[in-house]
Write an enzyme that holds these catalytic residues in place. Structure first.
Site, PDB file in Angstrom:
ATOM      1  N   TYR A  18      61.933 -17.096 -11.674  1.00  0.00           N
ATOM      2  CA  TYR A  18      61.786 -18.532 -11.962  1.00  0.00           C
ATOM      3  C   TYR A  18      61.800 -18.846 -13.453  1.00  0.00           C
ATOM      4  O   TYR A  18      61.891 -20.011 -13.841  1.00  0.00           O
ATOM      5  CB  TYR A  18      60.468 -19.065 -11.372  1.00  0.00           C
ATOM      6  CG  TYR A  18      60.413 -19.010  -9.872  1.00  0.00           C
ATOM      7  CD1 TYR A  18      61.205 -19.851  -9.094  1.00  0.00           C
ATOM      8  CD2 TYR A  18      59.568 -18.116  -9.213  1.00  0.00           C
ATOM      9  CE1 TYR A  18      61.163 -19.805  -7.711  1.00  0.00           C
ATOM     10  CE2 TYR A  18      59.518 -18.063  -7.828  1.00  0.00           C
ATOM     11  CZ  TYR A  18      60.316 -18.908  -7.083  1.00  0.00           C
ATOM     12  OH  TYR A  18      60.269 -18.858  -5.713  1.00  0.00           O
ATOM     13  N   HIS A  23      62.386 -26.051 -13.469  1.00  0.00           N
ATOM     14  CA  HIS A  23      60.988 -26.373 -13.158  1.00  0.00           C
ATOM     15  C   HIS A  23      60.032 -25.761 -14.186  1.00  0.00           C
ATOM     16  O   HIS A  23      58.859 -26.108 -14.211  1.00  0.00           O
ATOM     17  CB  HIS A  23      60.661 -25.852 -11.752  1.00  0.00           C
ATOM     18  CG  HIS A  23      59.855 -26.800 -10.913  1.00  0.00           C
ATOM     19  ND1 HIS A  23      59.646 -28.131 -11.229  1.00  0.00           N
ATOM     20  CD2 HIS A  23      59.181 -26.604  -9.737  1.00  0.00           C
ATOM     21  CE1 HIS A  23      58.901 -28.700 -10.290  1.00  0.00           C
ATOM     22  NE2 HIS A  23      58.608 -27.798  -9.386  1.00  0.00           N
ATOM     23  N   PHE A  69      51.452 -20.601  -8.410  1.00  0.00           N
ATOM     24  CA  PHE A  69      52.684 -21.346  -8.167  1.00  0.00           C
ATOM     25  C   PHE A  69      52.441 -22.807  -8.541  1.00  0.00           C
ATOM     26  O   PHE A  69      51.308 -23.265  -8.629  1.00  0.00           O
ATOM     27  CB  PHE A  69      53.174 -21.161  -6.727  1.00  0.00           C
ATOM     28  CG  PHE A  69      53.941 -19.880  -6.575  1.00  0.00           C
ATOM     29  CD1 PHE A  69      55.275 -19.810  -6.944  1.00  0.00           C
ATOM     30  CD2 PHE A  69      53.310 -18.728  -6.138  1.00  0.00           C
ATOM     31  CE1 PHE A  69      55.982 -18.620  -6.858  1.00  0.00           C
ATOM     32  CE2 PHE A  69      54.008 -17.531  -6.047  1.00  0.00           C
ATOM     33  CZ  PHE A  69      55.344 -17.478  -6.409  1.00  0.00           C
ATOM     34  N   ASN A  71      52.570 -25.712  -7.203  1.00  0.00           N
ATOM     35  CA  ASN A  71      51.750 -26.625  -6.396  1.00  0.00           C
ATOM     36  C   ASN A  71      50.266 -26.264  -6.392  1.00  0.00           C
ATOM     37  O   ASN A  71      49.466 -26.925  -5.753  1.00  0.00           O
ATOM     38  CB  ASN A  71      52.289 -26.716  -4.955  1.00  0.00           C
ATOM     39  CG  ASN A  71      52.283 -25.376  -4.256  1.00  0.00           C
ATOM     40  OD1 ASN A  71      52.156 -24.332  -4.889  1.00  0.00           O
ATOM     41  ND2 ASN A  71      52.416 -25.398  -2.946  1.00  0.00           N
ATOM     42  N   ASN A 117      54.809 -31.778  -7.824  1.00  0.00           N
ATOM     43  CA  ASN A 117      53.715 -31.074  -7.150  1.00  0.00           C
ATOM     44  C   ASN A 117      52.675 -30.483  -8.093  1.00  0.00           C
ATOM     45  O   ASN A 117      51.500 -30.381  -7.748  1.00  0.00           O
ATOM     46  CB  ASN A 117      54.266 -29.976  -6.235  1.00  0.00           C
ATOM     47  CG  ASN A 117      54.910 -30.567  -4.994  1.00  0.00           C
ATOM     48  OD1 ASN A 117      54.510 -31.638  -4.543  1.00  0.00           O
ATOM     49  ND2 ASN A 117      55.915 -29.900  -4.457  1.00  0.00           N
TER      50      ASN A 117
END
Length: 197
Positions: A18, A23, A69, A71, A117
């Site tokens: 990631y 993001h 993560f 969220n 989120n």
């Protein structure tokens, strides 16, 4: 700015898969701050994230990149803020922003989560307090709601990434102004900037 910023948080997802996705723009910003102000970030399980300390214009600032993560970002933010008794009004959260094009970044205080989120969880874990500052880093929008997840979890094409990086650099420079306790001046500088290809 009545409350000085004591904590700067950069949102993203953990892990190499990631690291370079859209993001993670917030995490890139905090890493850039650490680099510019000769700080280092290290894993701190107590706060579920990478933490560091820097000085900007003589002010002590804590840095945090949650390693939860996205969220679950609130868990990390609240753990650190609670321990050091940092009120929401003294927190700046940097995050990717679908509603701004690549090459644009804006400061903002308070407001909703806009479907993000990470912000949603932070507001929730702060007991529905949304009064923290934000740095919104434009990544653009894929066009439809259904495409958003795939979009934020992939890398931007090279030209777009360059625009995002340029806006990040400008945001780091504007942060310096922010720590002269002049939010208006910092906003004016950053909001008049737009990276061009």
């Amino acid at each position: 700015m009545t409350q000085p910023i004591q904590l700067i948080v950069g949102l993203g997802n953990p892990g190499p898969e990631y690291a370079n996705t859209r993001h993670n723009a917030g995490a890139w910003y905090v890493a850039s701050l650490a680099e510019r102000y000769n700080g280092s970030l290290r894993e701190d399980p107590k706060y579920f994230g990478l933490t560091g300390r820097i000085q900007i214009n003589g002010q002590d600032v804590r840095l945090l990149i949650p390693t939860t993560f996205m969220n679950l970002s609130g868990k990390s933010v609240v753990a650190l803020a609670k321990f050091f008794q940092i009120p929401p009004e003294s927190i700046l959260v940097a995050h990717d922003e679908l509603d701004l094009p690549p090459g644009v970044a804006k400061f903002k205080q308070g407001g909703g989560h806009g479907g993000h989120n990470g912000l949603k969880d932070i507001i929730n874990k702060l007991g529905n307090n949304n009064q923290f500052h934000r740095l919104r880093l434009g990544i653009g929008h894929p066009g439809t709601k259904e495409q958003v997840v795939g979009f934020v979890l992939t890398k931007a094409p090279k030209a777009e990434q360059q625009l995002i990086d340029d806006a990040l650099d400008e945001a780091v420079r504007a942060t310096d102004i922010l720590f002269t306790n002049d939010m208006t001046k910092a906003m004016n500088r950053l909001h008049s900037f737009k990276a061009t290809a």
